[in-house]
Write an enzyme that holds these catalytic residues in place. Structure first.
Site, PDB file in Angstrom:
ATOM      1  N   ARG A  70       0.847  -1.202   0.000  1.00  0.00           N
ATOM      2  CA  ARG A  70       0.000   0.000   0.000  1.00  0.00           C
ATOM      3  C   ARG A  70       0.877   1.244   0.000  1.00  0.00           C
ATOM      4  NH1 ARG A  70      -2.703  -2.830   4.583  1.00  0.00           N
ATOM      5  NH2 ARG A  70      -4.135  -4.243   3.540  1.00  0.00           N
TER       6      ARG A  70
ATOM      7  N   ASN B 222     -19.598  -8.632  -7.477  1.00  0.00           N
ATOM      8  CA  ASN B 222     -18.585  -9.584  -7.908  1.00  0.00           C
ATOM      9  C   ASN B 222     -17.646  -8.848  -8.877  1.00  0.00           C
ATOM     10  OD1 ASN B 222     -17.152 -11.576  -9.323  1.00  0.00           O
ATOM     11  ND2 ASN B 222     -18.798 -13.064  -8.988  1.00  0.00           N
TER      12      ASN B 222
ATOM     13  N   CYS C  22      -1.962 -14.004  -3.944  1.00  0.00           N
ATOM     14  CA  CYS C  22      -1.507 -14.544  -2.651  1.00  0.00           C
ATOM     15  C   CYS C  22      -1.616 -16.064  -2.632  1.00  0.00           C
ATOM     16  CB  CYS C  22      -2.278 -13.919  -1.499  1.00  0.00           C
ATOM     17  SG  CYS C  22      -4.051 -14.145  -1.612  1.00  0.00           S
TER      18      CYS C  22
HETATM   19  N1  SAH Z   1      -7.216  -5.514  -0.706  1.00  0.00           N
HETATM   20  C1  SAH Z   1      -7.603  -5.883   0.627  1.00  0.00           C
HETATM   21  C2  SAH Z   1      -7.574  -7.380   0.853  1.00  0.00           C
HETATM   22  C3  SAH Z   1      -8.389  -8.171  -0.121  1.00  0.00           C
HETATM   23  S1  SAH Z   1      -8.763  -9.783   0.391  1.00  0.00           S
HETATM   24  C4  SAH Z   1      -6.707  -5.174   1.620  1.00  0.00           C
HETATM   25  O1  SAH Z   1      -5.744  -4.518   1.221  1.00  0.00           O
HETATM   26  O2  SAH Z   1      -6.981  -5.253   2.816  1.00  0.00           O
HETATM   27  C5  SAH Z   1      -9.817 -10.350  -0.856  1.00  0.00           C
HETATM   28  C6  SAH Z   1     -11.218  -9.757  -0.822  1.00  0.00           C
HETATM   29  O3  SAH Z   1     -11.864 -10.198  -2.020  1.00  0.00           O
HETATM   30  C7  SAH Z   1     -12.110 -10.209   0.318  1.00  0.00           C
HETATM   31  O4  SAH Z   1     -12.578  -9.065   1.001  1.00  0.00           O
HETATM   32  C8  SAH Z   1     -13.289 -10.943  -0.345  1.00  0.00           C
HETATM   33  O5  SAH Z   1     -14.544 -10.630   0.254  1.00  0.00           O
HETATM   34  C9  SAH Z   1     -13.247 -10.383  -1.736  1.00  0.00           C
HETATM   35  N2  SAH Z   1     -13.769 -11.234  -2.828  1.00  0.00           N
HETATM   36  C10 SAH Z   1     -13.604 -12.555  -3.021  1.00  0.00           C
HETATM   37  N3  SAH Z   1     -14.119 -12.933  -4.213  1.00  0.00           N
HETATM   38  C11 SAH Z   1     -14.631 -11.815  -4.788  1.00  0.00           C
HETATM   39  C12 SAH Z   1     -15.293 -11.533  -6.023  1.00  0.00           C
HETATM   40  N4  SAH Z   1     -15.506 -12.497  -6.918  1.00  0.00           N
HETATM   41  N5  SAH Z   1     -15.674 -10.268  -6.266  1.00  0.00           N
HETATM   42  C13 SAH Z   1     -15.452  -9.288  -5.361  1.00  0.00           C
HETATM   43  N6  SAH Z   1     -14.811  -9.486  -4.190  1.00  0.00           N
HETATM   44  C14 SAH Z   1     -14.412 -10.729  -3.897  1.00  0.00           C
END
Ligand code: SAH
Length: 348
Positions: free
Chosen positions: A167, A230, A291
Site C-alpha cells: 500500500r 462480484n 496470494c
Molecule cells: N485488498 C484488501 C484485501 C483483499 S482480500 C486489503 O488490502 O486489505 C480479498 C477480498 O476479495 C475479500 O474481502 C473478499 O470478500 C473479496 N472477494 C472474493 N471474491 C470476490 C469476487 N468475486 N468479487 C469481489 N470481491 C471478492
C-alpha cells in the site's frame, strides 16, 4: 528424525493426521532447548521492533520464517491474535500464551483457531480468549489511516497486514481515478484516496462493504464510491460502459488454494488482469497481486504478460514486490513466499 544411514537430521513437530507429517524445528543431533518456544518468540518480537514500522498492527510471528512452524501471532495495538495451525503447535498453546503475556504484556490474547486447515490436522475450529479480554471492535493505525478491526470475525486475523508495504509503495504512483478491486475493508482504497480524484472500491462481501464505508467516514475520505459486487461482473460492466481509470488495484483472494486448483486460478488471474489493462488509461498504473502460494512469481508474471498481449497493451514492470518485512520468507520453504505484487505501467 534420522537419515537412511541413521544419522540424526533434526527435530520436528509431528502430526498423525496432516499430509505434512513433520515440521522441522531444529537441524542436527542436538534437541532444541527446553524453552526454545519462548526464545524464538522473543527473537521474532525483537525483529519486528527493530523494523520500527509506522503502524500499530503488524505480524509478530510468521510461522516457519520465525522457526515456529504453523504459528501465527498478529499484533493489533494492545491485543494479540494467535493461530495454531498444526497439532504440535496447538498442544503448546498454553506455553505460547504464557510467554507472549510475559514478553508483550498485552491487554488480551485471542485464538482465531477457525481456519479450515485445522481440520486437516484433526483439530477443531474454535475462537476463544486465551488471556485478558478482547473487544469485538478495536482501532488500529497503518500509516495515516485508522481502521476499525473485528478480531473475532474479520477475515484472516482481522486485517490483511501482509499488504502494508505494498500500500505504501502504491502511494508513489496512485493518481486520477482509482479502482480498488477486492478491497475488503478498504486497505488500498483508503491509503491511496488522498492522492486520487475519485475512488471506486468493489467487494463481494456485504460485511466488507459496510466496513469500508465506516472506515472511509472515520478517516474523512469523501471521494469514494463503494459497490457490493462480484469483481468479475463489475469489470465487464465497467468495460461495457466505457469507464477508464488511471490507477487500478487487483488484490483477489487466493484463487489456487491447492495444487489441483492452479489451472482454474490461472484463468481467473488472466481474466481480471486482461480486463483491468483494458480499463487502464495509457500512462496509468496497475497494482496486481496474487496470494496463492501454488502460483509462483514466474507463473504470475507469465499470466500477466499473456493478459497484456491479449489486451494489446504495452506494459512495463515498475516494481516486483512481496509480502511485508514482518512476514519474512524462509528461503528453503518456497511456500512462505506466497504474496506477489507487481506494479505495472501501461505505456500504450
Ligand atoms: N485488498 C484488501 C484485501 C483483499 S482480500 C486489503 O488490502 O486489505 C480479498 C477480498 O476479495 C475479500 O474481502 C473478499 O470478500 C473479496 N472477494 C472474493 N471474491 C470476490 C469476487 N468475486 N468479487 C469481489 N470481491 C471478492
Amino acid at each position: 528424525m534420522k537419515t537412511e544411514r541413521g544419522r540424526p537430521v533434526g527435530h520436528a513437530l509431528f502430526s498423525d493426521e496432516s499430509e505434512i507429517t513433520l515440521r522441522m524445528i531444529s537441524v542436527g543431533a542436538a534437541a532444541p532447548s527446553g524453552d526454545f518456544i519462548a526464545e524464538r518468540l522473543a527473537a521474532a518480537i525483537a525483529y519486528r521492533e527493530s523494523l520500527a514500522l509506522d503502524a500499530t498492527a503488524y505480524r509478530l510471528v510468521h510461522g516457519e520464517a520465525d522457526r515456529l512452524p504453523s504459528l501465527i501471532v498478529d499484533r493489533y495495538g494492545d491485543y494479540l491474535v494467535v493461530q495454531a495451525l498444526s497439532q504440535g503447535i496447538d498442544r503448546r498453546l498454553p506455553e505460547i500464551t504464557a510467554a507472549l503475556a510475559r514478553i508483550v504484556r498485552p491487554a488480551g490474547i485471542l485464538a482465531r483457531n477457525d481456519p479450515r486447515v485445522r481440520l486437516l490436522e484433526g483439530l477443531e475450529q474454535k475462537v476463544e480468549v486465551l488471556h485478558g479480554d478482547v473487544p469485538e471492535r478495536l482501532e488500529v493505525r497503518e500509516g495515516a489511516v485508522r481502521y476499525l478491526v473485528d478480531p473475532w470475525k474479520g477475515q484472516k486475523t482481522g486485517l490483511f497486514l501482509d499488504q502494508r508495504e505494498n500500500r505504501e509503495a502504491a502511494q508513489r504512483y496512485a493518481r486520477g481515478r482509482l479502482l480498488d478491486a477486492f478491497s475488503y475493508n478498504g486497505g488500498f482504497a483508503l491509503s491511496l484516496a488522498p492522492r486520487c480524484d475519485s475512488v471506486l472500491a468493489v467487494d463481494i462481501s456485504a460485511d466488507a462493504v459496510a466496513r469500508i464505508r465506516e472506515n472511509a467516514a472515520r478517516n474523512g475520505v469523501a471521494n469514494i464510491d463503494v459497490r457490493e459486487m462480484n469483481v468479475f461482473d463489475e469489470l465487464r460492466e465497467l468495460e461495457r460502459t466505457g469507464a477508464r481509470f488511471d490507477t487500478i488495484v487487483l488484490d483477489p483472494p487466493a484463487f489456487a488454494k491447492n495444487k489441483g486448483a492452479v489451472q482454474k486460478a490461472m484463468s481467473g488471474y488472466k481474466e481480471i488482469n486482461l480486463r483491468a489493462l483494458k480499463l487502464l488509461q495509457p500512462g496509468g498504473f496497475l497494482v496486481t497481486c496474487s496470494c496463492s502460494y501454488n502460483v509462483s512469481e514466474a507463473m504470475f508474471l507469465d499470466v500477466v504478460a499473456e493478459a497484456a498481449a491479449d489486451a494489446a497493451a504495452e506494459v512495463s514492470l515498475v516494481e516486483k514486490r512481496a509480502q511485508g518485512r514482518d512476514h519474512p520468507i524462509l528461503i528453503t520453504v518456497p511456500e512462505t513466499y506466497y504474496l506477489k505484487c507487481l506494479i505495472l505501467r501501461k505505456l500504450a
